[in-house]
Design a protein around this motif. Structure first.
Motif, PDB file in Angstrom:
ATOM      1  N   UNK A 128       0.833  -1.188   0.000  1.00 20.64           N
ATOM      2  CA  UNK A 128       0.000   0.000   0.000  1.00 20.64           C
ATOM      3  C   UNK A 128       0.869   1.239   0.000  1.00 20.64           C
ATOM      4  N   UNK A 129       0.235   2.396   0.015  1.00 22.20           N
ATOM      5  CA  UNK A 129       0.966   3.654  -0.062  1.00 22.20           C
ATOM      6  C   UNK A 129       1.475   4.117   1.297  1.00 22.20           C
ATOM      7  N   UNK A 130       0.990   3.509   2.359  1.00 15.47           N
ATOM      8  CA  UNK A 130       1.464   3.827   3.696  1.00 15.47           C
ATOM      9  C   UNK A 130       0.641   4.891   4.404  1.00 15.47           C
ATOM     10  N   UNK A 131       0.671   4.840   5.734  1.00 17.73           N
ATOM     11  CA  UNK A 131       0.019   5.850   6.562  1.00 17.73           C
ATOM     12  C   UNK A 131       0.964   6.192   7.700  1.00 17.73           C
ATOM     13  N   UNK A 132       1.111   7.491   7.973  1.00 21.03           N
ATOM     14  CA  UNK A 132       2.077   7.968   8.963  1.00 21.03           C
ATOM     15  C   UNK A 132       1.472   7.989  10.351  1.00 21.03           C
ATOM     16  N   UNK A 133       2.173   7.375  11.279  1.00 19.34           N
ATOM     17  CA  UNK A 133       1.793   7.411  12.690  1.00 19.34           C
ATOM     18  C   UNK A 133       2.866   8.191  13.438  1.00 19.34           C
ATOM     19  N   UNK A 134       2.448   9.223  14.132  1.00 23.49           N
ATOM     20  CA  UNK A 134       3.368  10.039  14.918  1.00 23.49           C
ATOM     21  C   UNK A 134       2.963   9.966  16.377  1.00 23.49           C
ATOM     22  N   UNK A 135       3.863   9.457  17.213  1.00 24.88           N
ATOM     23  CA  UNK A 135       3.590   9.335  18.640  1.00 24.88           C
ATOM     24  C   UNK A 135       4.397  10.404  19.362  1.00 24.88           C
ATOM     25  N   UNK A 136       3.696  11.398  19.837  1.00 24.94           N
ATOM     26  CA  UNK A 136       4.384  12.534  20.465  1.00 24.94           C
ATOM     27  C   UNK A 136       3.415  13.292  21.352  1.00 24.94           C
TER      28      UNK A 136
ATOM     29  N   UNK B  23       5.874   4.154  -1.716  1.00 29.61           N
ATOM     30  CA  UNK B  23       5.939   2.826  -1.127  1.00 29.61           C
ATOM     31  C   UNK B  23       7.015   1.993  -1.814  1.00 29.61           C
ATOM     32  N   UNK B  24       7.556   1.001  -1.123  1.00 28.79           N
ATOM     33  CA  UNK B  24       8.474   0.070  -1.780  1.00 28.79           C
ATOM     34  C   UNK B  24       7.761  -0.666  -2.894  1.00 28.79           C
ATOM     35  N   UNK B  25       8.550  -1.122  -3.865  1.00 30.61           N
ATOM     36  CA  UNK B  25       8.014  -1.857  -5.007  1.00 30.61           C
ATOM     37  C   UNK B  25       8.922  -3.047  -5.268  1.00 30.61           C
ATOM     38  N   UNK B  26       8.331  -4.220  -5.405  1.00 25.87           N
ATOM     39  CA  UNK B  26       9.092  -5.433  -5.683  1.00 25.87           C
ATOM     40  C   UNK B  26       9.669  -5.367  -7.088  1.00 25.87           C
ATOM     41  N   UNK B  27      10.993  -5.557  -7.214  1.00 25.94           N
ATOM     42  CA  UNK B  27      11.620  -5.567  -8.531  1.00 25.94           C
ATOM     43  C   UNK B  27      12.342  -6.879  -8.842  1.00 25.94           C
ATOM     44  N   UNK B  28      12.669  -7.627  -7.808  1.00 25.96           N
ATOM     45  CA  UNK B  28      13.317  -8.933  -7.992  1.00 25.96           C
ATOM     46  C   UNK B  28      12.799  -9.870  -6.901  1.00 25.96           C
ATOM     47  N   UNK B  29      12.512 -11.115  -7.251  1.00 24.93           N
ATOM     48  CA  UNK B  29      12.156 -12.113  -6.249  1.00 24.93           C
ATOM     49  C   UNK B  29      12.864 -13.430  -6.564  1.00 24.93           C
ATOM     50  N   UNK B  30      13.000 -14.237  -5.544  1.00 24.85           N
ATOM     51  CA  UNK B  30      13.674 -15.537  -5.680  1.00 24.85           C
ATOM     52  C   UNK B  30      15.009 -15.401  -6.413  1.00 24.85           C
ATOM     53  N   UNK B  31      15.800 -14.484  -5.909  1.00 26.70           N
ATOM     54  CA  UNK B  31      17.188 -14.211  -6.326  1.00 26.70           C
ATOM     55  C   UNK B  31      17.286 -13.409  -7.604  1.00 26.70           C
ATOM     56  N   UNK B  32      16.626 -13.872  -8.699  1.00 27.08           N
ATOM     57  CA  UNK B  32      16.889 -13.227  -9.984  1.00 27.08           C
ATOM     58  C   UNK B  32      15.647 -13.009 -10.849  1.00 27.08           C
ATOM     59  N   UNK B  33      14.476 -13.353 -10.342  1.00 31.00           N
ATOM     60  CA  UNK B  33      13.261 -13.236 -11.144  1.00 31.00           C
ATOM     61  C   UNK B  33      12.660 -11.839 -11.076  1.00 31.00           C
ATOM     62  N   UNK B  34      12.219 -11.334 -12.225  1.00 32.26           N
ATOM     63  CA  UNK B  34      11.561 -10.024 -12.288  1.00 32.26           C
ATOM     64  C   UNK B  34      10.057 -10.179 -12.414  1.00 32.26           C
ATOM     65  N   UNK B  35       9.294  -9.448 -11.596  1.00 35.68           N
ATOM     66  CA  UNK B  35       7.834  -9.444 -11.791  1.00 35.68           C
ATOM     67  C   UNK B  35       7.490  -8.834 -13.141  1.00 35.68           C
ATOM     68  N   UNK B  36       6.294  -9.125 -13.591  1.00 41.30           N
ATOM     69  CA  UNK B  36       5.822  -8.552 -14.840  1.00 41.30           C
ATOM     70  C   UNK B  36       5.892  -7.031 -14.790  1.00 41.30           C
ATOM     71  N   UNK B  37       6.426  -6.444 -15.851  1.00 47.02           N
ATOM     72  CA  UNK B  37       6.482  -4.993 -15.946  1.00 47.02           C
ATOM     73  C   UNK B  37       7.776  -4.371 -15.470  1.00 47.02           C
ATOM     74  N   UNK B  38       8.637  -5.167 -14.865  1.00 44.20           N
ATOM     75  CA  UNK B  38       9.930  -4.649 -14.396  1.00 44.20           C
ATOM     76  C   UNK B  38      10.950  -4.747 -15.525  1.00 44.20           C
ATOM     77  N   UNK B  39      11.657  -3.651 -15.749  1.00 51.99           N
ATOM     78  CA  UNK B  39      12.614  -3.575 -16.847  1.00 51.99           C
ATOM     79  C   UNK B  39      13.716  -4.625 -16.711  1.00 51.99           C
TER      80      UNK B  39
END
Lengths: 123, 110
Positions: free
Chosen positions: A114-122, B45-61
């Motif tokens: 997901x895109x994430x949601x920020x939690x700030x505890x202060x 957000x993070x995005x998966x670009x490699x899995x199982x050592x060397x495999x690329x998900x669909x759409x990854x260059x």
């Protein structure tokens, strides 16, 4: 197409409680392995909670006993109930769908985020 | 479970190739072929670009490639582009039945 949308973050005082939600679309959470991963701003990623498809859970030592991961199948939503919050819980919280590997009976990577949601505890 | 070791930063010029290393142990990278890599642009957000050592998900260059040797893994970005500027995290399944991340590598395109 898989979508994960988190909500529920915000500013909370130490000792307070907060519930995060993660609305899923494109798949059913009931048949998946799901996680909450957090990221302190400017820092790395940390898995905090896992919900297995059968209902089992696991938690990072830092949150065990304070956080609870759950899901509502009818709403297709994942939750993270966070109690007794501490300043060190301040982070962006991401929900993620995991890939389960039967060979090791474990979660081997995070497929979708997901895109994430920020939690700030202060105070 | 200790975090995997990655260099804090790597840089390269457009068109060049760069490699990011990820060092683990016999309890994680050295034990399983379940290394994954994630790209995270600033504020995203993070995005998966490699899995199982060397495999690329669909759409990854295919400019992204990865490998593993012993207790270490590596990610290579070839034909470096401005959009490759991001943080990159390695991740491995462990003998404790958990996933452990690296601390991340900031890639700068000069």
């Amino acid at each position: 197409e898989v979508h994960l949308v988190e909500s529920g973050g915000g500013l909370i005082q130490p000792g307070g409680n907060l519930r995060l939600s993660c609305a899923a679309s494109g798949f059913s959470v009931s048949g998946q392995y799901m996680s909450w991963v957090r990221q302190v701003p400017g820092k790395g990623l940390e898995s905090v909670a896992v919900l297995y498809s059968g209902g089992g859970t696991s938690y990072a030592d830092s949150v065990r006993g304070r956080f609870t991961i759950s899901r509502d199948d009818s709403e297709n939503t994942l939750y993270l109930q966070m109690n007794s919050l501490r300043p060190e819980d301040t982070a962006v919280y991401y929900c993620a769908r995991n890939k389960f590997e039967t060979l090791v009976r474990g979660l081997i990577f995070y497929e979708d985020w997901g895109q994430g949601t920020l939690v700030t505890v202060s105070s | 479970q200790s975090a995997l070791t990655q260099p804090a930063s790597v840089s390269g010029s457009p068109g060049q190739s760069i490699t990011i290393s990820c060092s683990g142990s016999t309890s994680d990278i050295g034990h399983y072929d379940y290394v994954s890599w994630y790209q995270q642009h600033a504020g995203k957000a993070p995005k998966l670009i490699i899995y199982n050592v060397f495999n690329r998900p669909s759409g990854i260059s295919d400019r992204f490639s990865a490998s593993k040797s012993g207790n270490s893994a590596s990610l290579t970005i070839s034909g470096l582009q401005a959009d490759d500027e991001a943080d990159y995290y390695c991740c491995s399944y462990t003998t404790l039945n958990t996933l452990v991340f690296g601390r991340g590598t900031k890639v700068t395109v000069l």
